[in-house]
Design an enzyme around this catalytic site. Structure first.
Site, PDB file in Angstrom:
ATOM      1  N   LYS A   1      60.680  26.222  13.380  1.00 20.56           N
ATOM      2  CA  LYS A   1      61.322  25.412  14.428  1.00 20.56           C
ATOM      3  C   LYS A   1      62.685  24.962  13.921  1.00 20.56           C
ATOM      4  CE  LYS A   1      60.465  20.869  16.607  1.00 20.56           C
ATOM      5  NZ  LYS A   1      59.431  19.799  16.767  1.00 20.56           N
TER       6      LYS A   1
ATOM      7  N   LYS B   1      60.499  28.236  17.684  1.00 19.26           N
ATOM      8  CA  LYS B   1      60.657  27.075  18.559  1.00 19.26           C
ATOM      9  C   LYS B   1      62.034  26.446  18.367  1.00 19.26           C
ATOM     10  CE  LYS B   1      58.726  22.465  19.546  1.00 19.26           C
ATOM     11  NZ  LYS B   1      57.624  21.513  19.270  1.00 19.26           N
TER      12      LYS B   1
ATOM     13  N   ASP C   1      53.662  19.614  13.903  1.00 22.40           N
ATOM     14  CA  ASP C   1      55.032  19.950  13.524  1.00 22.40           C
ATOM     15  C   ASP C   1      55.440  19.099  12.321  1.00 22.40           C
ATOM     16  OD1 ASP C   1      54.646  21.071  16.054  1.00 22.40           O
ATOM     17  OD2 ASP C   1      56.692  20.685  16.716  1.00 22.40           O
TER      18      ASP C   1
END
Length: 292
Positions: free
Chosen positions: A201, A237, A138
Site C-alpha cells: 500500500k 492499494k 494494514d
C-alpha cells in the site's frame, strides 16, 4: 551479501525518475479510455471506506458502519464498498454492527501511522484486532530500520505481524511520500513482498505526501516481477489523497496496463479513501451525491 541484499539486487525494475515519469505519462494519456460506467462501479466496489479521526468513538464508528449497511437499500443497483477501515480498537464495533455481506472489516494497526513503538506492542495490536473481528490489517513498514538498512529487523517485524494476523490479509504501507525516490520505493516493495505481505500500500495519508502515480507504477512493476519469479500474487492499494473519480481512474489504468485484468478484483486491488466514494457516486449518478 545476505539474503535481503540478494533479493534487492535481483530486481530489474527501472528506477530512473525520467523513465518512470515517461511510462506514467503514457498511461495517463490513455487513461480516459477507462473512464466508463463499468470501471467507475468497479472502483466504488474496491474502496476501503476509511475513518481515522482523533474524534472517532464507538457511536461514530457504529454510525459510519450503519451508513454502509443502508447503502444496500438506498442504492440497490450499485455494488457496496469492499471494506470499512478503522483504528484497530474499533474492529469489534464494526463487526458487531456490519450487516451486509461482502464487506470486510479492515483496521490500521502496528503503531500506525509512524510504526514507532515496541515490536511487542505492534504484534499485540495486530493480534487483538484480529480477535476483535478484523479480516484485514494494514501496518506501516518501519522506515527507521529501512533508512538504516537494518533489513533483518525490519523484515522480522513484518513477518511477526504476518504471523499475528493469522488468516487475515496483511497490507504493508510503504509510506512512499517519505521514501520519495523510485529506488527506495522499489526496495521497500521487494522487502515487503519478501515478508509475505498480501498487499503493498502506498501511504498512510497522515504525515507525508499520499499516493502518486509514479509510486504506483514502480510498486506494480515490482509486484509483476515478484509474481513472475515466485508465482505468488500480491495486491496493490493506493491510499492517501485519492479524492476524485478522475484520479481513481488513473490508478486503475496503472494497474490495468502494468499488471493486467488478473489484478482487477477485490482480492488484489483496493483503494483507501474517505471522500472518494462520494466523487465516484456523483460520477456514476450524474449529479452531486454526498452520501458517505
Amino acid at each position: 551479501m545476505d539474503r535481503y541484499q540478494e533479493a534487492l539486487a535481483a530486481s530489474r525494475v527501472p528506477v530512473s525518475e525520467e523513465v518512470v515519469r515517461a511510462e506514467v505519462a503514457k498511461i495517463v494519456e490513455k487513461s480516459s479510455e477507462y473512464n466508463t460506467p463499468e470501471v467507475l462501479r468497479f472502483l466504488l466496489s474496491s474502496i476501503d471506506l476509511t475513518t481515522l479521526s482523533t474524534t472517532d468513538s464507538v457511536s461514530s464508528v457504529a454510525a459510519f458502519t450503519a451508513r454502509v449497511n443502508d447503502f444496500d437499500n438506498d442504492y440497490p443497483h450499485l455494488p457496496n464498498v469492499a471494506a470499512i477501515c478503522v483504528y484497530s480498537n474499533f474492529a469489534e464495533v464494526v463487526r458487531a454492527n456490519l450487516d451486509v455481506p461482502g464487506v470486510d472489516v479492515a483496521v490500521v494497526a502496528g503503531g500506525f501511522p509512524s510504526s514507532q513503538t515496541f515490536a511487542a506492542v505492534k504484534i499485540a495490536d495486530c493480534s487483538l484486532a484480529v480477535a476483535g473481528g478484523a479480516d484485514e490489517v494494514d501496518i506501516v513498514m518501519n522506515l527507521g530500520y529501512f533508512f538504516d538498512e537494518n533489513y533483518e529487523d525490519l523484515c522480522d517485524e513484518i513477518i511477526e505481524q504476518k504471523h499475528a494476523v493469522k488468516n487475515a490479509k496483511l497490507k504493508v504501507i510503504l509510506e512512499t511520500g517519505a521514501l520519495r525516490t523510485p529506488e527506495n520505493i522499489k526496495r521497500a516493495s521487494v522487502l515487503a513482498m519478501y515478508c509475505d505481505a498480501d498487499f503493498i500500500k502506498t501511504s498512510t495519508g497522515k504525515i507525508y505526501e499520499g499516493a502518486s502515480l509514479e509510486a504506483a507504477w514502480v510498486m506494480c512493476r515490482c509486484i509483476k516481477e515478484y509474481y513472475e519469479a515466485t508465482g505468488r500474487k500480491v495486491g496493490f492499494k493506493p491510499a492517501g489523497g485519492v479524492r476524485t473519480a478522475d484520479e481513481a481512474v488513473k490508478y486503475y489504468a496503472v494497474v490495468k496496463e502494468v499488471l493486467g485484468d488478473e489484478w482487477l478484483n477485490h482480492n488484489l486491488f483496493r483503494i483507501g479513501a474517505s471522500s472518494l466514494a462520494n466523487s465516484l457516486l456523483s460520477a456514476i449518478e450524474g449529479e452531486e451525491v454526498k452520501y458517505f
